[in-house]
Scaffold this active site. Structure first.
Site, PDB file in Angstrom:
ATOM      1  N   TYR A 153       0.853  -1.196   0.000  1.00 43.08           N
ATOM      2  CA  TYR A 153       0.000   0.000   0.000  1.00 43.08           C
ATOM      3  C   TYR A 153       0.886   1.243   0.000  1.00 43.08           C
ATOM      4  O   TYR A 153       1.881   1.323   0.731  1.00 43.08           O
ATOM      5  CB  TYR A 153      -0.901   0.029   1.238  1.00 43.08           C
ATOM      6  CG  TYR A 153      -1.761   1.286   1.322  1.00 43.08           C
ATOM      7  CD1 TYR A 153      -3.030   1.313   0.760  1.00 43.08           C
ATOM      8  CD2 TYR A 153      -1.282   2.451   1.923  1.00 43.08           C
ATOM      9  CE1 TYR A 153      -3.806   2.457   0.801  1.00 43.08           C
ATOM     10  CE2 TYR A 153      -2.059   3.599   1.968  1.00 43.08           C
ATOM     11  CZ  TYR A 153      -3.318   3.603   1.407  1.00 43.08           C
ATOM     12  OH  TYR A 153      -4.078   4.751   1.442  1.00 43.08           O
ATOM     13  N   GLU A 162      -3.367   7.623  -4.252  1.00 42.41           N
ATOM     14  CA  GLU A 162      -3.333   6.325  -3.587  1.00 42.41           C
ATOM     15  C   GLU A 162      -3.056   5.227  -4.597  1.00 42.41           C
ATOM     16  O   GLU A 162      -3.737   5.131  -5.619  1.00 42.41           O
ATOM     17  CB  GLU A 162      -4.660   6.052  -2.877  1.00 42.41           C
ATOM     18  CG  GLU A 162      -4.661   4.736  -2.096  1.00 42.41           C
ATOM     19  CD  GLU A 162      -6.008   4.465  -1.432  1.00 42.41           C
ATOM     20  OE1 GLU A 162      -6.057   4.426  -0.195  1.00 42.41           O
ATOM     21  OE2 GLU A 162      -7.006   4.294  -2.171  1.00 42.41           O
TER      22      GLU A 162
END
Length: 397
Positions: A119, A207
């Site tokens: 992530y 993101e």
């Protein structure tokens, strides 16, 4: 302003970031041609909506299939068929809520082999007024869930604007993610690329979830979400051209065209206020007295009669609104201008729900007189608490 995944990946590609090849599809008849332009043996078909959780989402329509909004296929024909099933259907995810969002675009992408999922995000940290990196070894999961269950697996740090991005920032991320060998150099380069893109395009959020390590040890951005600072869009006509108005609430879209700060909520009392702080206080006091606000609406300090009229029309267009509270403190804004706008709006669209008006400040007596002599069924509020109690009582019956 948000953009779709395929648009975000095009931006990443233009800056040299590693992404899979893919094709956007807007019409079902284009799906087979688009899929045929990509190399197999796997094709991934992704619904394009401005919401997360697509893979775990479900379509409302039975003929869209039981699978979610991200589907793995093994032939050009199968990819085309899955794309056709998605287009025009309504996808419901944990972020869209029960109404869901209609899928007007899909993205067909080459499949990727994955050894690890990580992530990564860049965002503006409001507490430090700096750009921050956030990374975790738990890729593919909602970062909120990781933060709640295993916060120790998240690394977050901000970048000093005096130095900007430096190689040691990338190495810090690489070590936190357990990368090794040539992957560390890749990470340093990729983080620098993402930071440059973030700054140059005035982003609020970038993101990559997941950022993957392929079996041959290379990094790839497998998914991408981007949000941009709406106040800076005028500097980026290329980004403004990516706006998909069908993804936005029609009321919020209408408000933006009149420079009104409007956010739709789930309550029953519409609010029209001048000033963000006063708007928040108004929403809080509505909740205090047992009801829920239907919106946040700040008409601003220099609103005109026309803007007030449009604001009122936007509020009344919401079928969930069972009552309206107007709370104005006239500093720069004059109470008589607000009053004239309210009267004009009511005469134009009608008044089918209770309306409570609380005015205070510049030209307050003139504003009250305009409303009192209008012949409209408007309830006057002596102060904020009194106005809130009156509108809640009127709505609750």
């Amino acid at each position: 302003m948000n953009i779709h995944e395929y648009q975000a990946k095009a931006l990443l590609r233009s800056y040299g970031a590693p992404v899979s090849d893919g094709r956007p599809v807007m019409k079902a008849e284009e799906a087979k041609t688009a899929a045929g332009e990509l190399d197999g043996p796997l094709w991934v078909v992704k619904a394009q909506i401005h919401a997360g959780g697509r893979g775990k989402g479900k379509f409302k329509e039975a003929d869209a299939g039981e699978k979610g909004g991200v589907r793995l296929t093994r032939s050009v024909q199968e990819a085309a068929e899955e794309a056709k099933k998605m287009l025009g259907r309504t996808l419901v995810t944990h972020q869209t809520g029960a109404p869901g969002k209609q899928v007007n675009r899909v993205y067909i992408e080459e499949g990727s082999d994955i050894a690890r999922e990580l992530y990564l995000a860049l965002l503006v940290d409001r507490s430090t007024s700096r750009i921050s990196f956030v990374c975790s070894t738990e890729g593919g999961m909602d970062i909120e869930e990781v933060a709640a269950k295993t916060p120790e697996k998240i690394l977050s740090f901000s970048v000093d604007p005096a130095t900007g991005y430096q190689a040691f920032h990338g190495r810090r991320i690489a070590f936190a993610l357990g990368l090794e060998g040539g992957q560390i150099k890749q990470c340093v380069t990729l983080m620098g690329t993402l930071f440059k893109l973030f700054v140059e395009k005035d982003m609020e959020m970038l993101e990559i979830n997941p950022l993957v390590v392929t079996p041959d040890g290379n990094l790839k951005c497998l998914d991408a979400k981007m949000g941009f600072d709406g106040n800076a869009i005028y500097r980026h006509p290329d980004i403004a051209a990516l706006r998909d108005e069908t993804e936005e609430d029609p009321k919020e879209l209408a408000a933006s065209k009149f420079d009104l700060n409007y956010i739709a909520l789930d309550g029953e009392i519409g609010c029209m206020v001048n000033g963000a702080g006063l708007a928040m206080a108004t929403m809080d006091i509505i909740k205090l007295y047992g009801a829920e606000p239907a919106n946040f609406l700040d008409v601003g300090g220099g609103a005109t009669k026309e803007k007030v009229t449009e604001a009122f029309k936007i509020i009344t267009s919401d079928p969930n609104v069972k009552g309206i509270l107007v709370n104005i403190f006239g500093g720069i804004m004059r109470c008589d201008i607000i009053a004239e706008g309210i009267i004009a709006a009511v005469k134009e669209v009608g008044l089918k729900v209770p309306l409570v008006v609380r005015l205070e400040g510049t030209n307050v007596e003139k504003g009250k007189e305009i409303i009192a002599t209008s012949g409209l069924n408007v309830i006057a509020g002596d102060n904020l608490a009194d106005a809130a109690q009156k509108i809640v009582k009127a709505v609750k019956g």
